[in-house]
Design a protein around this motif. Structure first.
Motif, PDB file in Angstrom:
ATOM      1  N   ILE A   1       4.463  39.488 -23.513  1.00  0.00           N
ATOM      2  CA  ILE A   1       4.894  40.678 -24.454  1.00  0.00           C
ATOM      3  C   ILE A   1       3.381  41.848 -24.405  1.00  0.00           C
ATOM      4  CG2 ILE A   1       3.720  39.262 -26.352  1.00  0.00           C
ATOM      5  CD1 ILE A   1       5.455  40.718 -28.238  1.00  0.00           C
TER       6      ILE A   1
ATOM      7  N   ARG B   1       4.091  44.835 -22.194  1.00  0.00           N
ATOM      8  CA  ARG B   1       5.065  45.877 -22.806  1.00  0.00           C
ATOM      9  C   ARG B   1       4.272  47.078 -23.499  1.00  0.00           C
ATOM     10  NH1 ARG B   1      10.498  44.050 -22.619  1.00  0.00           N
ATOM     11  NH2 ARG B   1      10.500  41.808 -22.218  1.00  0.00           N
TER      12      ARG B   1
ATOM     13  N   TRP C   1       3.157  47.194 -27.345  1.00  0.00           N
ATOM     14  CA  TRP C   1       3.701  46.014 -27.555  1.00  0.00           C
ATOM     15  C   TRP C   1       3.163  45.474 -29.023  1.00  0.00           C
ATOM     16  CZ3 TRP C   1       0.448  41.428 -28.711  1.00  0.00           C
ATOM     17  CH2 TRP C   1      -1.060  41.610 -28.697  1.00  0.00           C
TER      18      TRP C   1
ATOM     19  N   GLN D   1       5.546  35.052 -27.053  1.00  0.00           N
ATOM     20  CA  GLN D   1       4.652  35.711 -26.078  1.00  0.00           C
ATOM     21  C   GLN D   1       5.418  36.101 -24.727  1.00  0.00           C
ATOM     22  OE1 GLN D   1       1.640  32.686 -25.727  1.00  0.00           O
ATOM     23  NE2 GLN D   1       0.078  33.968 -27.183  1.00  0.00           N
TER      24      GLN D   1
ATOM     25  N   THR E   1       9.976  39.893 -26.595  1.00  0.00           N
ATOM     26  CA  THR E   1       9.889  41.645 -26.992  1.00  0.00           C
ATOM     27  C   THR E   1       9.167  41.687 -28.366  1.00  0.00           C
ATOM     28  OG1 THR E   1      12.131  41.623 -28.335  1.00  0.00           O
ATOM     29  CG2 THR E   1      12.290  41.863 -25.923  1.00  0.00           C
ATOM     30  N   SER E   2       9.349  43.017 -28.762  1.00  0.00           N
ATOM     31  CA  SER E   2       8.397  43.193 -30.082  1.00  0.00           C
ATOM     32  C   SER E   2       8.942  42.828 -31.108  1.00  0.00           C
ATOM     33  CB  SER E   2       7.933  44.514 -30.304  1.00  0.00           C
ATOM     34  OG  SER E   2       6.771  44.995 -29.201  1.00  0.00           O
TER      35      SER E   2
END
Length: 382
Positions: free
Chosen positions: A3, A6, A9, A252, A255-256
Motif C-alpha cells: 500500500i 501507491r 497511499w 498492507q 488499496t487505500s
C-alpha cells in the motif's frame, strides 16, 4: 504492490454503511461501561484501572512473544500510580519500560504525541540498546530496511516490506501532523487508522507493534476522555492474534480502501468491551475480597496464588491443589499444604473434597461462579 508504494497511499477510504452499526455499538458499550465505572467510587475505580492496565501491559508483550510476570507488572504500575499499599519490588528494565509507555499513553492522553515523546517511548522499551542479543538504533528512526518475516532461516516467508529508511522521517512527519491536527474523525476510528498507519511505516528497528498499540490506547483514552481504564484491547487482540496479523498483512497488500481492516478491528474492540463486563465483575469481586481481608496476615506465596486464581478466571483454572500451589510458588508440598490450610482457616479459601484429592477455591464475596477446570490442564509458567 504494498500500500505504501501507491501514490497518496494515506488517503484512506472506507464504507461508512458497513462500519456505522458496529461503531454505534462500540460507542454505546463504551458509554455504558464508563458510566458504571464512574459510579463505583474512587477505591474501586483505582483497582479496576490497575487490573485493566496490568492486562494491557502483559498482553501487548505476549502478542510479540514476550511473556512477563504479571505480579511484577502489578507492583510497577501500583507504585507509579501511587496506589496505597503498593509493595516495593525490584522490577527488570524491560517491564519498567513497557509500563512507562502504557501509563504515559493512557494517563497523559490529552498531550500531543510529538516525535520527541515517541522516541522517548522507544528508549523506554530498549534501555540497554539491545533487542535480545542484537544491537539496534534506539530513540531514533531506523537506518536500514525492514521486513516482517516468519519461518526458519533459509526458508523465511516475507509478510511485509516497510518503506525504505530514507522515506521514514517524511512519512512520520506527515503521520504526526495528521494525528495531532485531524479533528473531524470519530476518535475510535482515528485510533484504529493511526495504528495501521504507524505499523505500515514501521519506523523503528524493533518495538513497532507495542508502540502502535500504545498509540491505539492513547487515542482510545481520548475517545473515552478519561484516565479510567476498564478494558484491555491488547488482551482481546492476543486472543485473536492470528486474525490480527492476517488483517494487517491483507490491508498492507491492498488499496487505500481499508474497510475490511476497520470492520475487523471495530469488531475486535466490541468483543473486548463485552469481555470487560465479565472482567469488571471479577475485578469488583477481587476488590471486595482484599478489602474484606485487608487486616488478614498472609505471606507473599499466599497473596501470589490468590491473585493467580482471580487473574486466570475463565482462562485456565478455578481452583488449586497442593501440587499446583507448590509449582506456582516453588515451595515444598508440605509448605504448600500448610499455606493452603492456613488460608482455609482464615476463610479466604474453602476446601472441597474431590475423591482422592482436595480442591481449594476462593470464597467469593459476591458469589461469582469460579469455573472448575481439570487441574492437570493447568499451565504453570516459571
Amino acid at each position: 504492490m504494498y500500500i505504501h508504494e501507491r501514490e497518496n497511499w494515506t488517503n484512506f477510504v472506507w464504507d461508512n454503511d458497513k462500519l456505522s452499526p458496529v461503531l454505534a455499538s462500540v460507542r454505546h458499550l463504551q458509554g455504558r461501561l464508563l458510566g458504571r465505572m464512574e459510579s463505583l467510587g474512587f477505591d474501586f475505580i483505582e483497582r479496576a484501572t490497575l487490573e485493566s492496565l496490568i492486562l494491557e501491559v502483559v498482553d501487548t508483550s505476549r502478542i510479540e512473544g514476550e511473556f512477563i510476570n504479571p505480579e511484577l507488572v502489578r507492583s510497577s504500575i501500583a507504585r507509579k500510580l501511587g496506589i496505597e499499599n503498593a509493595d516495593f519490588v525490584q522490577t527488570p528494565r524491560n517491564i519498567e519500560g513497557i509500563v512507562d509507555v502504557i501509563l504515559d499513553a493512557t494517563q497523559n492522553f490529552d498531550k500531543p504525541l510529538t516525535e520527541i515523546r515517541l522516541l522517548g517511548w522507544h528508549h523506554s522499551l530498549f534501555q540497554t540498546g539491545f533487542s535480545g542479543y542484537q544491537q539496534i538504533d534506539v530513540a531514533k528512526y531506523r537506518s536500514g530496511g525492514m521486513k516482517v518475516v516468519s519461518g526458519i532461516f533459509g526458508r523465511e516467508k516475507i509478510h511485509f516490506e516497510a518503506p525504505s529508511a530514507d522515506r521514514v522521517p517524511h512519512e512520520m512527519e506527515q503521520f504526526l501532523n495528521w494525528l495531532n491536527s485531524e479533528k473531524r474523525l470519530d476518535l475510535v476510528l482515528k485510533s484504529i487508522i493511526a495504528h495501521f498507519w504507524f505499523v505500515t511505516i514501521h519506523p523503528f528497528d524493533d518495538g513497532n507493534g507495542r508502540i502502535a498499540r500504545a498509540i491505539l490506547d492513547m487515542w482510545l483514552a481520548k475517545s473515552d476522555n478519561s484516565k479510567i481504564r476498564f478494558y484491555s484491547l491488547s488482551n482481546q487482540i492476543f486472543k485473536e492474534h492470528k486474525h490480527y496479523n492476517n488483517i494487517i498483512e491483507k490491508a498492507q497488500k491492498g488499496t487505500s480502501d481499508i474497510t475490511l481492516y476497520l470492520e475487523w478491528f471495530l469488531g475486535c474492540f466490541e468483543r473486548a468491551l463485552m469481555a470487560s463486563e465479565q472482567n469488571l465483575e471479577i475485578i469488583l469481586d477481587k476488590a471486595h475480597f482484599w478489602d474484606k481481608h485487608k487486616s488478614t496476615n498472609i505471606n507473599d506465596r499466599q497473596r501470589l496464588v490468590i491473585n493467580y486464581l482471580y487473574d486466570n478466571y475463565g482462562k485456565e483454572v478455578g481452583f488449586l491443589r497442593t501440587s499446583t500451589y507448590a509449582k506456582l510458588t516453588k515451595c515444598s508440598s508440605d509448605t504448600a499444604l500448610r499455606d493452603l490450610q492456613d488460608l482455609v482457616a482464615k476463610e479466604m479459601l474453602k476446601a472441597e473434597d474431590s475423591g482422592k484429592k482436595t480442591n481449594y477455591i476462593i470464597i467469593s464475596p459476591k458469589n461469582i461462579r469460579i469455573p472448575k477446570i481439570a487441574d492437570e490442564k493447568t499451565s504453570v509458567s516459571s
